[in-house]
Motif scaffolding. Structure first.
Motif, PDB file in Angstrom:
ATOM      1  N   ARG A  11     135.141  80.735  12.244  1.00  0.00           N
ATOM      2  CA  ARG A  11     135.500  81.768  13.220  1.00  0.00           C
ATOM      3  C   ARG A  11     134.457  81.881  14.318  1.00  0.00           C
ATOM      4  O   ARG A  11     133.337  81.384  14.192  1.00  0.00           O
ATOM      5  CB  ARG A  11     135.650  83.128  12.506  1.00  0.00           C
ATOM      6  CG  ARG A  11     136.700  83.152  11.416  1.00  0.00           C
ATOM      7  CD  ARG A  11     138.057  82.806  11.940  1.00  0.00           C
ATOM      8  NE  ARG A  11     138.976  82.558  10.831  1.00  0.00           N
ATOM      9  CZ  ARG A  11     140.276  82.448  10.960  1.00  0.00           C
ATOM     10  NH1 ARG A  11     140.832  82.550  12.146  1.00  0.00           N
ATOM     11  NH2 ARG A  11     141.032  82.211   9.923  1.00  0.00           N
ATOM     12  N   CYS A  12     134.830  82.599  15.363  1.00  0.00           N
ATOM     13  CA  CYS A  12     134.006  82.796  16.552  1.00  0.00           C
ATOM     14  C   CYS A  12     132.629  83.382  16.201  1.00  0.00           C
ATOM     15  O   CYS A  12     132.532  84.304  15.387  1.00  0.00           O
ATOM     16  CB  CYS A  12     134.751  83.742  17.485  1.00  0.00           C
ATOM     17  SG  CYS A  12     133.774  84.358  18.852  1.00  0.00           S
ATOM     18  N   PRO A  13     131.548  82.874  16.820  1.00  0.00           N
ATOM     19  CA  PRO A  13     130.211  83.388  16.524  1.00  0.00           C
ATOM     20  C   PRO A  13     129.949  84.783  17.092  1.00  0.00           C
ATOM     21  O   PRO A  13     129.034  85.465  16.640  1.00  0.00           O
ATOM     22  CB  PRO A  13     129.278  82.363  17.174  1.00  0.00           C
ATOM     23  CG  PRO A  13     130.092  81.709  18.226  1.00  0.00           C
ATOM     24  CD  PRO A  13     131.510  81.723  17.742  1.00  0.00           C
ATOM     25  N   VAL A  14     130.745  85.214  18.074  1.00  0.00           N
ATOM     26  CA  VAL A  14     130.499  86.508  18.709  1.00  0.00           C
ATOM     27  C   VAL A  14     131.275  87.624  18.003  1.00  0.00           C
ATOM     28  O   VAL A  14     130.689  88.605  17.550  1.00  0.00           O
ATOM     29  CB  VAL A  14     130.835  86.455  20.217  1.00  0.00           C
ATOM     30  CG1 VAL A  14     130.648  87.818  20.871  1.00  0.00           C
ATOM     31  CG2 VAL A  14     129.967  85.409  20.907  1.00  0.00           C
ATOM     32  N   CYS A  15     132.605  87.493  17.894  1.00  0.00           N
ATOM     33  CA  CYS A  15     133.416  88.567  17.290  1.00  0.00           C
ATOM     34  C   CYS A  15     133.666  88.326  15.798  1.00  0.00           C
ATOM     35  O   CYS A  15     134.119  89.221  15.097  1.00  0.00           O
ATOM     36  CB  CYS A  15     134.742  88.710  18.027  1.00  0.00           C
ATOM     37  SG  CYS A  15     135.850  87.293  17.851  1.00  0.00           S
ATOM     38  N   LEU A  16     133.389  87.133  15.320  1.00  0.00           N
ATOM     39  CA  LEU A  16     133.565  86.740  13.917  1.00  0.00           C
ATOM     40  C   LEU A  16     135.033  86.749  13.482  1.00  0.00           C
ATOM     41  O   LEU A  16     135.330  86.772  12.283  1.00  0.00           O
ATOM     42  CB  LEU A  16     132.729  87.627  12.970  1.00  0.00           C
ATOM     43  CG  LEU A  16     131.243  87.791  13.291  1.00  0.00           C
ATOM     44  CD1 LEU A  16     130.567  88.713  12.274  1.00  0.00           C
ATOM     45  CD2 LEU A  16     130.516  86.444  13.318  1.00  0.00           C
ATOM     46  N   CYS A  17     135.963  86.785  14.458  1.00  0.00           N
ATOM     47  CA  CYS A  17     137.403  86.847  14.137  1.00  0.00           C
ATOM     48  C   CYS A  17     138.198  85.656  14.668  1.00  0.00           C
ATOM     49  O   CYS A  17     139.045  85.111  13.973  1.00  0.00           O
ATOM     50  CB  CYS A  17     138.021  88.124  14.694  1.00  0.00           C
ATOM     51  SG  CYS A  17     137.398  89.600  13.903  1.00  0.00           S
ATOM     52  N   GLY A  18     137.961  85.316  15.942  1.00  0.00           N
ATOM     53  CA  GLY A  18     138.781  84.299  16.607  1.00  0.00           C
ATOM     54  C   GLY A  18     138.613  82.915  16.011  1.00  0.00           C
ATOM     55  O   GLY A  18     137.515  82.512  15.640  1.00  0.00           O
ATOM     56  N   GLN A  19     139.729  82.206  15.934  1.00  0.00           N
ATOM     57  CA  GLN A  19     139.716  80.852  15.397  1.00  0.00           C
ATOM     58  C   GLN A  19     139.098  79.903  16.423  1.00  0.00           C
ATOM     59  O   GLN A  19     139.440  79.949  17.598  1.00  0.00           O
ATOM     60  CB  GLN A  19     141.149  80.430  15.088  1.00  0.00           C
ATOM     61  CG  GLN A  19     141.225  79.391  14.019  1.00  0.00           C
ATOM     62  CD  GLN A  19     142.634  79.268  13.441  1.00  0.00           C
ATOM     63  OE1 GLN A  19     143.543  79.972  13.840  1.00  0.00           O
ATOM     64  NE2 GLN A  19     142.794  78.361  12.512  1.00  0.00           N
ATOM     65  N   HIS A  30     137.962  79.024  24.872  1.00  0.00           N
ATOM     66  CA  HIS A  30     137.531  80.418  24.778  1.00  0.00           C
ATOM     67  C   HIS A  30     138.046  81.025  23.474  1.00  0.00           C
ATOM     68  O   HIS A  30     139.073  80.596  22.956  1.00  0.00           O
ATOM     69  CB  HIS A  30     138.081  81.234  25.953  1.00  0.00           C
ATOM     70  CG  HIS A  30     137.530  80.805  27.277  1.00  0.00           C
ATOM     71  ND1 HIS A  30     137.974  79.686  27.941  1.00  0.00           N
ATOM     72  CD2 HIS A  30     136.565  81.347  28.050  1.00  0.00           C
ATOM     73  CE1 HIS A  30     137.311  79.551  29.076  1.00  0.00           C
ATOM     74  NE2 HIS A  30     136.443  80.542  29.170  1.00  0.00           N
ATOM     75  N   CYS A  31     137.367  82.041  22.981  1.00  0.00           N
ATOM     76  CA  CYS A  31     137.815  82.722  21.771  1.00  0.00           C
ATOM     77  C   CYS A  31     139.118  83.468  22.064  1.00  0.00           C
ATOM     78  O   CYS A  31     139.184  84.216  23.041  1.00  0.00           O
ATOM     79  CB  CYS A  31     136.751  83.704  21.304  1.00  0.00           C
ATOM     80  SG  CYS A  31     137.296  84.710  19.910  1.00  0.00           S
ATOM     81  N   PRO A  32     140.162  83.289  21.245  1.00  0.00           N
ATOM     82  CA  PRO A  32     141.428  83.988  21.484  1.00  0.00           C
ATOM     83  C   PRO A  32     141.329  85.504  21.256  1.00  0.00           C
ATOM     84  O   PRO A  32     142.183  86.245  21.723  1.00  0.00           O
ATOM     85  CB  PRO A  32     142.393  83.333  20.484  1.00  0.00           C
ATOM     86  CG  PRO A  32     141.535  82.721  19.440  1.00  0.00           C
ATOM     87  CD  PRO A  32     140.230  82.388  20.093  1.00  0.00           C
ATOM     88  N   VAL A  33     140.313  85.959  20.586  1.00  0.00           N
ATOM     89  CA  VAL A  33     140.173  87.402  20.302  1.00  0.00           C
ATOM     90  C   VAL A  33     139.250  88.079  21.323  1.00  0.00           C
ATOM     91  O   VAL A  33     139.638  89.035  21.987  1.00  0.00           O
ATOM     92  CB  VAL A  33     139.661  87.637  18.856  1.00  0.00           C
ATOM     93  CG1 VAL A  33     139.423  89.113  18.598  1.00  0.00           C
ATOM     94  CG2 VAL A  33     140.637  87.055  17.850  1.00  0.00           C
ATOM     95  N   CYS A  34     138.031  87.594  21.484  1.00  0.00           N
ATOM     96  CA  CYS A  34     137.072  88.278  22.358  1.00  0.00           C
ATOM     97  C   CYS A  34     136.899  87.599  23.716  1.00  0.00           C
ATOM     98  O   CYS A  34     136.266  88.162  24.614  1.00  0.00           O
ATOM     99  CB  CYS A  34     135.721  88.431  21.672  1.00  0.00           C
ATOM    100  SG  CYS A  34     134.815  86.894  21.469  1.00  0.00           S
ATOM    101  N   GLY A  35     137.430  86.406  23.895  1.00  0.00           N
ATOM    102  CA  GLY A  35     137.409  85.742  25.200  1.00  0.00           C
ATOM    103  C   GLY A  35     136.121  85.049  25.563  1.00  0.00           C
ATOM    104  O   GLY A  35     136.002  84.516  26.670  1.00  0.00           O
ATOM    105  N   VAL A  36     135.146  85.003  24.684  1.00  0.00           N
ATOM    106  CA  VAL A  36     133.877  84.350  25.004  1.00  0.00           C
ATOM    107  C   VAL A  36     134.093  82.829  25.115  1.00  0.00           C
ATOM    108  O   VAL A  36     134.925  82.263  24.405  1.00  0.00           O
ATOM    109  CB  VAL A  36     132.805  84.713  23.941  1.00  0.00           C
ATOM    110  CG1 VAL A  36     132.995  83.934  22.650  1.00  0.00           C
ATOM    111  CG2 VAL A  36     131.419  84.472  24.483  1.00  0.00           C
ATOM    112  N   LYS A  37     133.371  82.213  26.060  1.00  0.00           N
ATOM    113  CA  LYS A  37     133.476  80.759  26.230  1.00  0.00           C
ATOM    114  C   LYS A  37     132.587  80.084  25.196  1.00  0.00           C
ATOM    115  O   LYS A  37     131.387  80.366  25.138  1.00  0.00           O
ATOM    116  CB  LYS A  37     133.060  80.377  27.654  1.00  0.00           C
ATOM    117  CG  LYS A  37     133.344  78.937  27.995  1.00  0.00           C
ATOM    118  CD  LYS A  37     132.946  78.604  29.419  1.00  0.00           C
ATOM    119  CE  LYS A  37     133.267  77.144  29.719  1.00  0.00           C
ATOM    120  NZ  LYS A  37     132.687  76.721  30.987  1.00  0.00           N
TER     121      LYS A  37
HETATM  122 ZN   LIG Z   1     135.416  85.873  19.545  1.00  0.00          ZN
END
Ligand SMILES: [Zn+2]
Length: 114
Positions: A11-19, A30-37
Protein backbone atom coordinates in the motif's frame (compact mmCIF):
# COMPACT_ATOMS: atom_id res chain seq x y z
CA UNK A 1 3.11 -1.65 13.02
CA UNK A 2 0.50 -0.06 10.69
CA UNK A 3 3.29 0.83 8.27
CA UNK A 4 4.66 -2.72 8.28
CA UNK A 5 1.21 -4.12 7.47
CA UNK A 6 0.76 -1.51 4.71
CA UNK A 7 4.18 -2.41 3.30
CA UNK A 8 3.35 -6.13 3.31
CA UNK A 9 -0.05 -5.38 1.68
CA UNK A 10 1.79 -3.23 -0.93
CA UNK A 11 0.00 0.00 0.00
CA UNK A 12 0.83 3.68 -0.36
CA UNK A 13 3.64 4.96 1.93
CA UNK A 14 1.77 8.19 2.74
CA UNK A 15 -1.87 7.18 3.47
CA UNK A 16 -1.14 3.45 3.97
CA UNK A 17 -4.37 2.66 2.03
CA UNK A 18 -3.96 3.16 -1.72
CA UNK A 19 -2.87 0.27 -3.88
CA UNK A 20 0.58 0.85 -5.43
CA UNK A 21 0.70 -1.84 -8.15
CA UNK A 22 -1.88 -2.52 -10.87
CA UNK A 23 -0.19 -5.39 -12.73
CA UNK A 24 2.78 -7.66 -12.00
CA UNK A 25 5.30 -4.89 -12.78
CA UNK A 26 2.91 -2.02 -13.42
CA UNK A 27 2.65 0.79 -10.90
CA UNK A 28 0.14 3.57 -10.43
CA UNK A 29 1.68 7.01 -11.01
CA UNK A 30 -0.35 8.53 -8.16
CA UNK A 31 -2.02 7.02 -5.11
CA UNK A 32 -5.73 6.40 -5.87
CA UNK A 33 -6.66 7.36 -2.29
CA UNK A 34 -4.48 10.33 -1.27
CA UNK A 35 -3.20 11.43 -4.70
CA UNK A 36 0.49 11.55 -3.80
CA UNK A 37 2.89 11.00 -6.71
CA UNK A 38 4.84 7.79 -6.10
CA UNK A 39 7.86 8.73 -8.24
CA UNK A 40 8.87 11.70 -6.15
CA UNK A 41 11.56 12.87 -8.59
CA UNK A 42 13.35 11.60 -11.70
CA UNK A 43 15.41 8.52 -10.82
CA UNK A 44 13.58 8.13 -7.52
CA UNK A 45 13.46 4.35 -7.81
CA UNK A 46 17.19 3.99 -8.48
CA UNK A 47 17.77 3.41 -4.76
CA UNK A 48 15.24 0.57 -4.76
CA UNK A 49 17.55 -1.27 -7.18
CA UNK A 50 20.17 -1.49 -4.41
CA UNK A 51 17.55 -3.01 -2.11
CA UNK A 52 16.57 -5.42 -4.89
CA UNK A 53 20.17 -6.47 -5.53
CA UNK A 54 20.79 -7.04 -1.83
CA UNK A 55 17.55 -8.99 -1.39
CA UNK A 56 18.22 -11.10 -4.46
CA UNK A 57 21.74 -11.85 -3.27
CA UNK A 58 20.58 -12.78 0.24
CA UNK A 59 17.86 -15.06 -1.17
CA UNK A 60 19.99 -16.77 -3.83
CA UNK A 61 23.15 -17.39 -1.77
CA UNK A 62 21.58 -20.02 0.56
CA UNK A 63 20.23 -21.89 -2.47
CA UNK A 64 23.61 -21.72 -4.22
CA UNK A 65 25.42 -22.93 -1.09
CA UNK A 66 22.93 -25.78 -0.64
CA UNK A 67 23.25 -26.83 -4.29
CA UNK A 68 27.05 -26.69 -4.08
CA UNK A 69 26.93 -28.76 -0.88
CA UNK A 70 24.68 -31.30 -2.66
CA UNK A 71 27.31 -31.41 -5.44
CA UNK A 72 24.77 -31.11 -8.29
CA UNK A 73 25.89 -30.72 -11.91
CA UNK A 74 26.60 -27.23 -13.22
CA UNK A 75 23.62 -27.53 -15.59
CA UNK A 76 21.17 -28.37 -12.78
CA UNK A 77 22.74 -25.69 -10.58
CA UNK A 78 22.24 -23.08 -13.31
CA UNK A 79 18.68 -24.17 -14.11
CA UNK A 80 17.60 -24.02 -10.46
CA UNK A 81 19.20 -20.62 -9.88
CA UNK A 82 17.68 -19.22 -13.11
CA UNK A 83 14.23 -20.61 -12.20
CA UNK A 84 14.43 -19.21 -8.68
CA UNK A 85 15.50 -15.82 -10.03
CA UNK A 86 12.69 -15.78 -12.59
CA UNK A 87 10.07 -16.75 -9.99
CA UNK A 88 11.23 -14.24 -7.38
CA UNK A 89 11.82 -11.27 -9.68
CA UNK A 90 8.26 -9.83 -9.44
CA UNK A 91 8.29 -10.17 -5.65
CA UNK A 92 11.74 -8.62 -5.26
CA UNK A 93 10.92 -5.82 -7.73
CA UNK A 94 7.74 -4.89 -5.88
CA UNK A 95 9.08 -5.11 -2.34
CA UNK A 96 12.34 -3.31 -3.21
CA UNK A 97 10.28 -0.33 -4.41
CA UNK A 98 7.88 -0.54 -1.48
CA UNK A 99 10.67 -0.78 1.12
CA UNK A 100 12.38 2.21 -0.49
CA UNK A 101 9.17 4.31 -0.60
CA UNK A 102 8.24 3.50 3.00
CA UNK A 103 11.79 4.13 4.28
CA UNK A 104 11.84 7.44 2.38
CA UNK A 105 8.48 8.40 3.87
CA UNK A 106 9.76 7.70 7.39
CA UNK A 107 13.00 9.65 6.83
CA UNK A 108 11.50 12.54 4.83
CA UNK A 109 7.70 12.60 5.33
CA UNK A 110 5.30 13.93 2.70
CA UNK A 111 1.73 15.12 3.18
CA UNK A 112 -1.36 13.76 1.46
CA UNK A 113 -2.26 15.54 -1.78
CA UNK A 114 -6.00 15.43 -1.03
ZN1 LIG B 1 -1.91 7.27 -0.57
Amino acid sequence: MKRLIALLRQRCPVCLCGQVFTTLFGMQTHCPVCGVKFERETGYFLNSMFIGYAAGFLILVPTAVLLAWMDVSILLFSLIIIAETALLTPLIFRYARLIWMHADQVLDPRQRER
